[in-house]
Design a protein around this motif. Structure first.
Motif, mmCIF file in Angstrom:
data_model
loop_
_atom_site.group_PDB
_atom_site.id
_atom_site.type_symbol
_atom_site.label_atom_id
_atom_site.label_comp_id
_atom_site.label_asym_id
_atom_site.label_seq_id
_atom_site.Cartn_x
_atom_site.Cartn_y
_atom_site.Cartn_z
ATOM 1 N N GLY A 138 0.794 -1.213 0.000
ATOM 2 C CA GLY A 138 0.000 0.000 0.000
ATOM 3 C C GLY A 138 0.827 1.264 0.000
ATOM 4 N N GLY A 139 2.131 1.127 -0.182
ATOM 5 C CA GLY A 139 3.005 2.289 -0.246
ATOM 6 C C GLY A 139 3.594 2.706 1.080
ATOM 7 N N SER A 140 3.342 1.942 2.147
ATOM 8 C CA SER A 140 3.805 2.352 3.477
ATOM 9 C C SER A 140 5.319 2.485 3.563
ATOM 10 C CB SER A 140 3.340 1.340 4.530
ATOM 11 O OG SER A 140 1.938 1.303 4.571
ATOM 12 N N LEU A 141 6.044 1.504 3.050
ATOM 13 C CA LEU A 141 7.510 1.560 3.129
ATOM 14 C C LEU A 141 8.067 2.713 2.301
ATOM 15 C CD1 LEU A 141 8.390 -2.239 2.918
ATOM 16 C CD2 LEU A 141 8.461 -0.752 4.932
ATOM 17 N N ALA A 142 7.559 2.850 1.087
ATOM 18 C CA ALA A 142 8.040 3.918 0.212
ATOM 19 C C ALA A 142 7.707 5.289 0.801
ATOM 20 C CB ALA A 142 7.448 3.773 -1.183
ATOM 21 N N LEU A 143 6.509 5.440 1.341
ATOM 22 C CA LEU A 143 6.138 6.715 1.955
ATOM 23 C C LEU A 143 7.003 6.974 3.178
ATOM 24 C CD1 LEU A 143 4.419 9.234 2.095
ATOM 25 C CD2 LEU A 143 2.719 7.919 3.386
ATOM 26 N N GLY A 144 7.259 5.945 3.957
ATOM 27 C CA GLY A 144 8.127 6.097 5.130
ATOM 28 C C GLY A 144 9.493 6.626 4.742
ATOM 29 N N GLN A 145 10.053 6.096 3.658
ATOM 30 C CA GLN A 145 11.365 6.554 3.203
ATOM 31 C C GLN A 145 11.293 7.989 2.694
ATOM 32 O OE1 GLN A 145 14.274 4.687 3.540
ATOM 33 N NE2 GLN A 145 15.096 6.730 3.192
ATOM 34 N N LEU A 146 10.232 8.316 1.956
ATOM 35 C CA LEU A 146 10.069 9.678 1.460
ATOM 36 C C LEU A 146 9.948 10.654 2.629
ATOM 37 C CD1 LEU A 146 9.836 11.337 -1.164
ATOM 38 C CD2 LEU A 146 7.361 11.008 -1.037
ATOM 39 N N ILE A 147 9.219 10.271 3.656
ATOM 40 C CA ILE A 147 9.073 11.120 4.842
ATOM 41 C C ILE A 147 10.403 11.252 5.572
ATOM 42 C CG2 ILE A 147 8.020 11.261 7.137
ATOM 43 C CD1 ILE A 147 5.480 10.011 5.849
ATOM 44 N N THR A 148 11.141 10.146 5.695
ATOM 45 C CA THR A 148 12.446 10.192 6.355
ATOM 46 C C THR A 148 13.378 11.158 5.649
ATOM 47 O OG1 THR A 148 12.227 7.922 7.173
ATOM 48 C CG2 THR A 148 14.467 8.814 7.000
ATOM 49 N N ASP A 149 13.406 11.101 4.332
ATOM 50 C CA ASP A 149 14.344 11.909 3.553
ATOM 51 C C ASP A 149 13.860 13.330 3.268
ATOM 52 O OD1 ASP A 149 15.900 9.627 3.494
ATOM 53 O OD2 ASP A 149 15.322 9.076 1.450
ATOM 54 N N HIS A 150 12.535 13.516 3.133
ATOM 55 C CA HIS A 150 12.008 14.807 2.664
ATOM 56 C C HIS A 150 10.698 15.174 3.359
ATOM 57 C CE1 HIS A 150 14.959 14.285 -0.531
ATOM 58 N NE2 HIS A 150 14.469 13.071 -0.694
ATOM 59 N N GLY A 151 10.531 14.743 4.598
ATOM 60 C CA GLY A 151 9.255 14.880 5.300
ATOM 61 C C GLY A 151 8.731 16.287 5.471
ATOM 62 N N ALA A 152 9.586 17.210 5.877
ATOM 63 C CA ALA A 152 9.118 18.591 6.099
ATOM 64 C C ALA A 152 8.612 19.200 4.798
ATOM 65 C CB ALA A 152 10.234 19.445 6.695
ATOM 66 N N ALA A 153 9.335 18.942 3.722
ATOM 67 C CA ALA A 153 8.918 19.480 2.416
ATOM 68 C C ALA A 153 7.603 18.841 1.971
ATOM 69 C CB ALA A 153 10.008 19.235 1.379
ATOM 70 N N LEU A 154 7.480 17.535 2.147
ATOM 71 C CA LEU A 154 6.249 16.838 1.756
ATOM 72 C C LEU A 154 5.064 17.341 2.579
ATOM 73 C CD1 LEU A 154 4.874 14.651 0.059
ATOM 74 C CD2 LEU A 154 5.495 13.006 1.858
ATOM 75 N N LEU A 155 5.263 17.511 3.874
ATOM 76 C CA LEU A 155 4.207 18.032 4.741
ATOM 77 C C LEU A 155 3.742 19.403 4.256
ATOM 78 C CD1 LEU A 155 2.505 18.065 7.370
ATOM 79 C CD2 LEU A 155 4.502 19.022 8.507
ATOM 80 N N ALA A 156 4.689 20.279 3.971
ATOM 81 C CA ALA A 156 4.344 21.626 3.505
ATOM 82 C C ALA A 156 3.590 21.582 2.180
ATOM 83 C CB ALA A 156 5.613 22.464 3.365
ATOM 84 N N ASP A 157 4.042 20.717 1.269
ATOM 85 C CA ASP A 157 3.395 20.644 -0.041
ATOM 86 C C ASP A 157 2.005 20.037 0.019
ATOM 87 O OD1 ASP A 157 5.433 21.876 -1.424
ATOM 88 O OD2 ASP A 157 6.422 19.994 -1.951
ATOM 89 N N LEU A 158 1.804 19.036 0.853
ATOM 90 C CA LEU A 158 0.460 18.460 0.975
ATOM 91 C C LEU A 158 -0.518 19.508 1.486
ATOM 92 C CD1 LEU A 158 1.164 14.879 2.358
ATOM 93 C CD2 LEU A 158 0.355 15.494 0.077
#
Length: 139
Positions: free
Chosen positions: A8-28
């Motif tokens: 369901g994308g959990s691992l990939a999302l976890g890695q994206l959050i680990t590496d770029h979480g603040a940016a992803l949070l702001a963009d969402l």
């Protein structure tokens, strides 16, 4: 995009959050009005797979794409801006040459160093694919 995300994308999302979480949070929040924390809230309708699908559609000027390219200094550096910088460099160099090459050679417009190239979806898809390749599969 490139197919289904494992688990369901959990691992990939976890890695994206680990590496770029603040940016992803702001963009969402900026582009979709969504809170990344809603992924953890049952019944929110925001699954890891959905967040990844939305992330892959972020525009070129998003914080996530800037983070993937190397950091906040890449904010605003879209393909158009790189093209404008190249045109400015060419015009300045041409004027210098037409003037006989006297004086100091013009310096190019300063650009941030690219760690990665490509459209937003491509950058995010390659990041996810790279994570998948490094993650051992369970049998």
């Amino acid at each position: 995009m490139g197919g289904a995300h494992p688990a369901g994308g959990s691992l990939a999302l976890g890695q994206l959050i680990t590496d770029h979480g603040a940016a992803l949070l702001a963009d969402l929040l900026r582009f979709y009005g969504l809170d990344l924390a809603d992924v953890l809230r049952p019944g929110s309708g925001l699954s890891p797979r959905r967040v990844l699908a939305l992330a892959e559609q972020l525009p070129e000027d998003s914080a996530t794409v800037a983070s993937l390219r190397g950091g906040p200094e890449h904010r605003g550096w879209t393909g158009d801006r790189y093209l404008l910088a190249a045109l400015a460099d060419a015009a300045r160099l041409g004027n210098w040459q037409r003037g006989g090459g006297h004086g100091r050679r013009p310096q190019p417009v300063a650009r941030p160093r690219l760690r990665r190239r490509g459209a937003a979806a491509g950058l995010i898809s390659r990041t996810i694919a790279g994570h998948r390749a490094r993650t051992p599969r369970k049998s």
